[in-house]
Design a protein around this motif. Sequence first.
Motif, PDB file in Angstrom:
ATOM      1  N   ARG A  89       0.944  -6.713 -10.032  1.00 17.06           N
ATOM      2  CA  ARG A  89      -0.223  -7.161  -9.197  1.00 17.06           C
ATOM      3  C   ARG A  89       0.374  -8.392  -8.330  1.00 17.06           C
TER       4      ARG A  89
ATOM      5  N   VAL B 208      -7.052  -5.446   2.304  1.00 11.55           N
ATOM      6  CA  VAL B 208      -6.868  -5.067   1.003  1.00 11.55           C
ATOM      7  C   VAL B 208      -7.762  -4.173   0.586  1.00 11.55           C
ATOM      8  N   ASP B 209      -9.143  -4.382   0.899  1.00  4.88           N
ATOM      9  CA  ASP B 209     -10.113  -3.216   0.330  1.00  4.88           C
ATOM     10  C   ASP B 209     -10.024  -2.166   1.094  1.00  4.88           C
TER      11      ASP B 209
ATOM     12  N   ARG C 111      -7.814  -3.865  -4.109  1.00  7.53           N
ATOM     13  CA  ARG C 111      -8.528  -4.755  -4.551  1.00  7.53           C
ATOM     14  C   ARG C 111      -8.380  -5.032  -6.045  1.00  7.53           C
ATOM     15  N   ASP C 112      -7.920  -3.993  -6.926  1.00  9.93           N
ATOM     16  CA  ASP C 112      -7.597  -4.265  -8.464  1.00  9.93           C
ATOM     17  C   ASP C 112      -6.346  -4.804  -8.882  1.00  9.93           C
TER      18      ASP C 112
ATOM     19  N   SER D 200       0.936  -1.307  -0.040  1.00  8.37           N
ATOM     20  CA  SER D 200       0.129   0.011  -0.191  1.00  8.37           C
ATOM     21  C   SER D 200       0.791   1.163   0.098  1.00  8.37           C
TER      22      SER D 200
ATOM     23  N   TRP E 239      -4.634  -7.176  -6.222  1.00  6.59           N
ATOM     24  CA  TRP E 239      -4.430  -8.011  -5.384  1.00  6.59           C
ATOM     25  C   TRP E 239      -5.486  -9.183  -5.755  1.00  6.59           C
ATOM     26  N   SER E 240      -5.211 -10.590  -5.713  1.00  5.87           N
ATOM     27  CA  SER E 240      -6.055 -11.485  -5.772  1.00  5.87           C
ATOM     28  C   SER E 240      -5.572 -12.708  -4.796  1.00  5.87           C
TER      29      SER E 240
ATOM     30  N   ILE F  18      -8.602  -9.767   3.208  1.00  7.88           N
ATOM     31  CA  ILE F  18      -9.318  -9.338   2.026  1.00  7.88           C
ATOM     32  C   ILE F  18      -9.856  -7.902   2.442  1.00  7.88           C
ATOM     33  N   LYS F  19     -10.337  -7.837   3.913  1.00  7.39           N
ATOM     34  CA  LYS F  19     -10.591  -6.456   4.346  1.00  7.39           C
ATOM     35  C   LYS F  19      -9.674  -5.711   4.372  1.00  7.39           C
TER      36      LYS F  19
END
Length: 79
Positions: free
Chosen positions: A32, A51-52, A57-58, A24, A60-61, A48-49
Amino acid sequence: MRNAIFIGRIHPKKGLPLLIRAWSQLRPEGWRMRVIGPDENSHRNQLIKMVDAEGLRDVWSFEEAINGDAKWEALLSSD
């Protein structure tokens, strides 16, 4: 787009929150991150929270665990 990859257990011991914070701050252009592995103790939901919240989010997977040839293909596709 270039690929960074983490393959392993999605577990607090692995330090993925530190990686999310570092990513970040750096926001490497043209990259990515693929996080691949089995979720332990629902740690993936926490990540995930994060990352959001960091607006990643765009780039990271999170993907399920892979083995054999699929694992090698993922590693070979990373930069």
